[in-house]
Design a protein around this motif. Structure first.
Motif, PDB file in Angstrom:
ATOM      1  N   ALA A 158      46.288  35.152  43.376  1.00  0.00           N
ATOM      2  CA  ALA A 158      47.271  35.327  42.309  1.00  0.00           C
ATOM      3  C   ALA A 158      46.668  34.964  40.949  1.00  0.00           C
ATOM      4  CB  ALA A 158      48.498  34.460  42.598  1.00  0.00           C
ATOM      5  N   THR A 197      49.722  31.233  29.770  1.00  0.00           N
ATOM      6  CA  THR A 197      50.123  31.872  31.029  1.00  0.00           C
ATOM      7  C   THR A 197      51.618  31.767  31.225  1.00  0.00           C
ATOM      8  OG1 THR A 197      47.992  31.255  31.962  1.00  0.00           O
ATOM      9  CG2 THR A 197      49.718  31.897  33.505  1.00  0.00           C
ATOM     10  N   HIS A 217      53.078  35.175  31.981  1.00  0.00           N
ATOM     11  CA  HIS A 217      53.176  35.320  33.440  1.00  0.00           C
ATOM     12  C   HIS A 217      53.898  34.094  34.043  1.00  0.00           C
ATOM     13  CE1 HIS A 217      50.245  38.556  32.975  1.00  0.00           C
ATOM     14  NE2 HIS A 217      49.507  37.709  32.271  1.00  0.00           N
ATOM     15  N   LEU A 276      53.526  33.298  37.786  1.00  0.00           N
ATOM     16  CA  LEU A 276      52.300  32.702  38.298  1.00  0.00           C
ATOM     17  C   LEU A 276      52.441  31.179  38.414  1.00  0.00           C
ATOM     18  CD1 LEU A 276      49.382  32.906  39.193  1.00  0.00           C
ATOM     19  CD2 LEU A 276      48.698  32.880  36.779  1.00  0.00           C
ATOM     20  N   ARG A 289      54.122  30.344  41.567  1.00  0.00           N
ATOM     21  CA  ARG A 289      53.223  30.469  42.722  1.00  0.00           C
ATOM     22  C   ARG A 289      52.295  29.255  42.822  1.00  0.00           C
ATOM     23  NH1 ARG A 289      52.077  35.635  44.681  1.00  0.00           N
ATOM     24  NH2 ARG A 289      50.658  34.531  46.108  1.00  0.00           N
TER      25      ARG A 289
END
Length: 413
Positions: A288, A337, A341, A344, A347
């Protein structure tokens, strides 16, 4: 036959026995004591017998202690009497002097509290003996003042101790003294760590010494339902001649075992080493991360190698098994990030909402929470602060002043 003549017995004419005479010479006969026992007859002409008066005896006994004391005092030498009288007079004068001191201390405490606008009355101790002669001279040698609670910006607990010397009383005696002029004053202001911790306990932050001019702040800070460990440093400095302020730096908010947020510009969110090692062992999390080209390049992984790792576990293991991978991963700022995202971060085990709340924290806001500033009351405009230092028990500053006027008209408006 003529009758013989008759003789009458006459004891007085009878010859005395010589032995009786010798006995009288040895133990003469006493007609008042015929038995020779030494007894004497009562004198008929003496006083007649009467019963004793017990009441009179009791009265004499009650008066006897006073009479004994008077007799003892009469028996004392004159010099000793003078010494006793002098000691008694001195004791009375000392008691009167101490009573006058206590009254003056209470009055002075009320005056200082009123003039400086203090929440509680200070403790005032007047030095020097005797006190009354100092009052008559309208000049006191030394007065010690201790103020337990002084407002200090957010912190309302600061201890002030000072010693004033060469105090000249103003006004007329005995009851028209309306103030005082202090020749010189020296003391200290203490922002105690114990008081600071108790006063700021709601934020669960503790303060301790870090250096001669630095304070360490540590504790807990809740952010978006998560409890972060707070670490910070504050440099203490004097602000002008009447205040103390702090420059907060090195603020860190740690989510143990996951990440650290540093609000200093530029703000940064960095993974802890244990979290980076877990990502290196977890293939799905590693893929990822490498799927984001910008993040892969920050890790030093070329775009082609990152694409190969998405389809080859051997290539992925080659990248993540490198000792440099974990080190580089802990140095990657995840703030960017988060904006591009957010999935992410989830995750990777970081709640995006918590990360967003962290990024909204600004250094000025944190500095305000950690502020330990202090300013002297405006009413005491002649006082000055000097030599601010950080010690084991708190932040200490020297206090000084000259020609301080504590008049009736000050602080009453």
């Amino acid at each position: 036959m003529p009758s013989s003549p008759s003789y009458a017995f006459d004891s007085e004419q009878r010859p005395r026995n010589p032995y009786d005479e010798l006995a009288e010479l040895a133990d003469p006969y006493d007609p008042d004591d015929p038995l020779g026992l030494g007894l004497k007859a009562d004198d008929e002409e003496g006083d007649s017998w009467s019963p004793p008066d017990h009441r009179r005896v009791r009265r004499r006994r009650r008066r006897r202690p006073f009479g004994t004391v008077r007799a003892a005092l009469r028996a004392l030498p004159l010099l000793l009497k003078l010494v006793i009288g002098l000691a008694a007079g001195t004791l009375i004068l000392v008691l009167a002097d101490r009573c006058a001191v206590m009254y003056a201390e209470r009055q002075a405490a009320q005056r200082v509290q009123q003039q400086l606008g203090l929440a509680t009355a200070p403790e005032v101790t007047i030095r020097g003996f005797p006190f009354l002669t100092q009052v008559l001279d309208q000049r006191l040698e030394q007065v010690d003042i201790a103020v337990p609670d002084v407002a200090a910006n957010r912190v309302s607990l600061a201890t002030v101790r000072a010693s004033a010397r060469d105090i000249r009383l103003t006004g007329s005696l005995p009851d028209a003294i309306d103030g005082a002029v202090v020749g010189s004053l020296k003391g200290e202001v203490l922002l105690s760590f114990d008081d600071l911790n108790r006063e700021l306990g709601a934020s669960q932050v503790r303060f301790s010494e870090l250096g001669h001019d630095r304070v360490r702040a540590s504790g807990k800070l809740p952010v978006a339902g998560q409890e972060f460990q707070l670490r910070a440093e504050a440099r203490i400095r004097r602000e002008g001649t009447r205040g103390i302020s702090t420059d907060v730096s090195g603020v860190r908010l740690d989510l143990p075992g996951v990440a650290t947020y540093r609000p200093d510009r530029p703000a940064g969110l960095f993974l802890h080493r244990p979290a980076a090692e877990r990502i290196g062992r977890d293939a799905s999390k590693a893929k990822a991360m490498l799927s984001v080209p910008a993040l892969a390049r920050r890790l030093g992984v070329p775009d082609g190698a990152a694409r190969e790792a998405q389809h080859s576990d051997a290539r992925l293991h080659e990248i993540t098994g490198s000792p440099r991978f974990v080190k580089r991963l802990t140095g990657v700022n995840l703030v960017d990030t988060l904006a591009d995202h957010p999935w992410l971060l989830r995750r990777l085990g970081i709640d995006p909402d918590v990360a967003t709340a962290l990024t909204r924290l600004r250094p000025p806001e944190l500095s305000k929470q950690l502020a330990l500033s202090f300013r002297l009351p405006e009413q005491a405009d002649e006082l000055r602060l000097r030599h601010v230092t950080v010690e084991r028990d708190g932040i200490r500053a020297e206090l000084s002043g000259r020609h301080l006027d504590f008049g009736r008209g000050r602080g009453t408006g």
